[in-house]
Design an enzyme around this catalytic site. Structure first.
Site, PDB file in Angstrom:
ATOM      1  CB  CYS A 110     -25.620  21.472 -19.519  1.00 53.02           C
ATOM      2  SG  CYS A 110     -25.853  20.659 -21.544  1.00 53.02           S
ATOM      3  CB  ALA A 112     -24.787  18.709 -11.911  1.00 55.05           C
ATOM      4  N   PRO A 113     -24.794  21.384 -11.040  1.00 54.66           N
ATOM      5  CG  PRO A 113     -24.240  23.068  -9.220  1.00 54.66           C
ATOM      6  CD  PRO A 113     -23.580  22.681 -10.943  1.00 54.66           C
ATOM      7  N   GLY A 114     -27.683  21.876 -10.138  1.00 52.25           N
ATOM      8  CA  GLY A 114     -29.082  21.755 -10.144  1.00 52.25           C
ATOM      9  C   GLY A 114     -29.826  23.541  -9.623  1.00 52.25           C
ATOM     10  CG  ASN A 115     -27.869  26.573  -7.687  1.00 54.78           C
ATOM     11  OD1 ASN A 115     -28.247  25.912  -6.803  1.00 54.78           O
ATOM     12  ND2 ASN A 115     -26.524  27.676  -6.880  1.00 54.78           N
ATOM     13  CE  LYS A 116     -27.930  28.844 -14.554  1.00 56.57           C
ATOM     14  NZ  LYS A 116     -26.763  28.671 -14.291  1.00 56.57           N
ATOM     15  CG  ASP A 134     -24.456  17.068 -15.540  1.00 59.86           C
ATOM     16  OD1 ASP A 134     -25.055  18.410 -15.539  1.00 59.86           O
ATOM     17  OD2 ASP A 134     -23.500  16.675 -15.497  1.00 59.86           O
ATOM     18  NE  ARG A 139     -20.864  19.665 -13.242  1.00 61.85           N
ATOM     19  CZ  ARG A 139     -20.486  20.945 -13.011  1.00 61.85           C
ATOM     20  NH1 ARG A 139     -19.769  21.238 -12.056  1.00 61.85           N
ATOM     21  NH2 ARG A 139     -21.210  21.996 -13.055  1.00 61.85           N
ATOM     22  CB  CYS A 233     -20.750  31.438 -16.749  1.00 66.22           C
ATOM     23  SG  CYS A 233     -19.952  30.801 -16.211  1.00 66.22           S
TER      24      CYS A 233
HETATM   25  N1  SAM Z   1     -27.369  24.697 -15.025  1.00 62.04           N
HETATM   26  C1  SAM Z   1     -26.536  24.095 -13.941  1.00 62.04           C
HETATM   27  C2  SAM Z   1     -26.771  24.741 -12.688  1.00 62.04           C
HETATM   28  O1  SAM Z   1     -27.379  25.749 -12.608  1.00 62.04           O
HETATM   29  O2  SAM Z   1     -26.244  24.793 -11.331  1.00 62.04           O
HETATM   30  C3  SAM Z   1     -24.873  24.043 -14.485  1.00 62.04           C
HETATM   31  C4  SAM Z   1     -24.428  23.515 -15.292  1.00 62.04           C
HETATM   32  S1  SAM Z   1     -23.141  23.746 -16.008  1.00 62.04           S
HETATM   33  C5  SAM Z   1     -22.621  25.756 -16.573  1.00 62.04           C
HETATM   34  C6  SAM Z   1     -22.775  22.827 -17.270  1.00 62.04           C
HETATM   35  C7  SAM Z   1     -22.899  21.262 -17.088  1.00 62.04           C
HETATM   36  O3  SAM Z   1     -23.085  20.337 -17.866  1.00 62.04           O
HETATM   37  C8  SAM Z   1     -21.900  20.295 -16.570  1.00 62.04           C
HETATM   38  O4  SAM Z   1     -22.672  19.955 -15.326  1.00 62.04           O
HETATM   39  C9  SAM Z   1     -21.884  19.335 -17.428  1.00 62.04           C
HETATM   40  O5  SAM Z   1     -21.474  17.575 -16.624  1.00 62.04           O
HETATM   41  C10 SAM Z   1     -22.198  19.538 -18.222  1.00 62.04           C
HETATM   42  N2  SAM Z   1     -22.507  18.496 -19.384  1.00 62.04           N
HETATM   43  C11 SAM Z   1     -21.094  19.053 -20.195  1.00 62.04           C
HETATM   44  N3  SAM Z   1     -21.124  18.559 -21.638  1.00 62.04           N
HETATM   45  C12 SAM Z   1     -22.608  17.839 -21.217  1.00 62.04           C
HETATM   46  C13 SAM Z   1     -23.903  16.708 -21.961  1.00 62.04           C
HETATM   47  N4  SAM Z   1     -22.960  16.758 -23.654  1.00 62.04           N
HETATM   48  N5  SAM Z   1     -24.915  16.352 -22.348  1.00 62.04           N
HETATM   49  C14 SAM Z   1     -25.290  16.868 -20.378  1.00 62.04           C
HETATM   50  N6  SAM Z   1     -24.869  17.738 -19.967  1.00 62.04           N
HETATM   51  C15 SAM Z   1     -23.415  17.901 -20.284  1.00 62.04           C
END
Ligand code: SAM
Length: 303
Positions: A110, A112-116, A134, A139, A233
Site C-alpha cells: 500500500c 502511495a504517496p511513496g516515502n517508504k 496502491d 495518490r 500510524c
Molecule cells: N506507505 C505510504 C507512504 O509511506 O507514503 C503510505 C500508505 S497509506 C497509510 C495507505 C495507502 O493504502 C493509501 O494510499 C491507500 O490508497 C492504499 N490502499 C488502501 N486499500 C488498498 C488496497 N486494497 N490495495 C492497495 N492499496 C490500498
C-alpha cells in the site's frame, strides 16, 4: 485543554536520500548555509534542546537529521532536488527495519504517496525489484513524481488492489520482503488527534482492522516471503497488536521478530517484540511496527 510542553513537540526530521547524495554532503551544504551541526544525539532529551538553526544526527536511524520543530524545508533546494525527504522518524522505521538486501525482490503493498518506497529503494541501492501497489490512482500519480524526484529506478508501480495481487504469479516468485502500511484510522497523527478529539467510531475501527488483517494474511501467502513489516500510524490496539495477534493465530508458520532492543516504547504486552512510537516517549507521531518472519523448517528432534 491541550498544553504545549516539551513532551508534545515533534522535531523536524529530514531523511537524507542516499540515491542522490550522502549524509556528509548534506551536512556540509547546510553548514555553509549557516546551520550548526551538533553531532549525533546521545539521548532522546537532546532532541528537545534544538533551537534556531542547530541540528543533530538521530540516535536510532542513520541518514536521518533532526531540526527544531519550526524549521521548514519545503522551499529548500535540497528538498526540491530530491536530496532530502521530509519524513517523520516513526515512518522511517518500517523500511529501515525490513532492510531488504541489495538486489532483492520486494513488495510495497500500500505504497502511495511513496516515502517508504523511496526509502526501500535507497536501502536496495536501486538494485533488484520493488513492486509498489496502491488502489488510489491520484495518490499514485503524486507518487510517480516523488519517485522521479528521488531518483528511484528499481520500482514497478501498479494501480491495483493488493488483495487481488496473485501470490502464485511467477512475477513474484522471488519476493522475500514485504512492507505493508495499509490504510488506518490515522489516530497517531498529532495534528489529527488535536482536531478530532472525538473517540473513534467502533464500527469504523473494526472495518479497518478487518481490512488490515486480510492484507497481512495475504502478504504471508507469497511463496518465498521471509519477512513482512506491518505498520500503522494508529494508536489503537485493534489496528495494531490485535491484528498481529489474529494473524499469528491464523499463520502458525510465522513468528514475531524482536525489533530494536534499545527502543523503549514497546508493543502492548505480550507483543513486546513490536514497537510503538509517540510524541511523549519517542518524539514522533504515534506509530506501530511489527515484523513477522517465516519460522525455520522443523527438524525431527535431536539425535
Ligand atoms: N506507505 C505510504 C507512504 O509511506 O507514503 C503510505 C500508505 S497509506 C497509510 C495507505 C495507502 O493504502 C493509501 O494510499 C491507500 O490508497 C492504499 N490502499 C488502501 N486499500 C488498498 C488496497 N486494497 N490495495 C492497495 N492499496 C490500498
Amino acid at each position: 485543554s491541550f498544553q504545549q510542553t516539551r513532551d508534545n513537540v515533534i522535531p523536524r526530521y529530514v531523511r537524507v536520500n542516499t540515491l542522490k547524495t550522502t549524509l556528509d554532503d548534506v551536512i556540509d551544504y547546510l553548514k555553509r548555509e549557516g546551520f550548526s551541526y551538533q553531532g549525533t544525539a546521545m539521548r532522546l532529551e537532546d532532541l528537545d534542546h534544538l533551537t534556531g538553526k542547530t541540528f543533530l544526527c538521530d540516535l536510532h536511524l542513520k541518514d536521518l537529521l533532526v531540526f527544531s520543530a519550526k524549521t521548514d524545508f519545503h522551499n529548500h533546494f535540497l528538498y526540491k532536488a530530491g536530496h532530502i525527504i521530509l519524513q517523520d522518524k516513526a515512518s522511517c522505521l518500517p523500511a529501515f527495519l525490513l532492510n531488504p538486501p541489495v538486489g532483492s525482490h520486494v513488495i510495497d503493498a500500500c505504497a502511495a504517496p511513496g516515502n517508504k518506497t523511496s526509502h526501500l529503494a535507497a536501502i536496495m541501492k536501486n538494485k533488484g525489484k520493488l513492486f509498489a501497489f496502491d488502489l488510489d490512482a491520484k495518490r499514485l500519480s503524486t507518487m510517480s513524481t516523488l519517485l522521479l524526484r528521488a531518483g528511484v529506478t528499481c520500482h514497478q508501480l501498479a494501480n491495483q488492489d493488493f488483495l487481488k495481487v496473485d501470490p502464485q504469479s511467477s512475477e513474484y516468485k522471488e519476493v522475500e520482503y514485504i512492507l505493508l502500511d495499509p490504510s488506518c484510522s490515522g489516530s497517531g497523527m498529532v495534528c489529527l488527534r488535536d482536531e478530532v478529539s472525538e473517540p473513534q467510531e467502533d464500527g469504523r475501527l473494526q472495518a479497518l482492522a478487518a481490512f488490515q488483517l486480510r492484507c497481512l494474511n495475504h502478504a504471508l501467502q507469497f511463496p518465498q516471503v521471509q519477512r513482512v513489516v506491518y505498520s500503522t500510524c494508529s494508536i489503537h490496539p485493534q489496528e495494531n497488536e490485535e491484528v498481529v495477534s489474529a494473524c499469528l493465530q491464523q499463520n502458525p508458520g510465522f513468528r514475531l521478530v524482536h525489533l530494536l532492543p534499545n527502543w523503549h516504547e514497546r508493543g502492548h504486552d505480550p507483543f513486546t517484540q513490536c514497537l510503538r512510537a509517540s510524541t511523549a516517549k519517542t518524539r514522533t507521531h504515534g506509530f506501530f511496527v511489527a515484523m513477522l518472519e517465516r519460522c525455520p523448517p522443523q527438524t525431527d528432534g535431536e539425535n
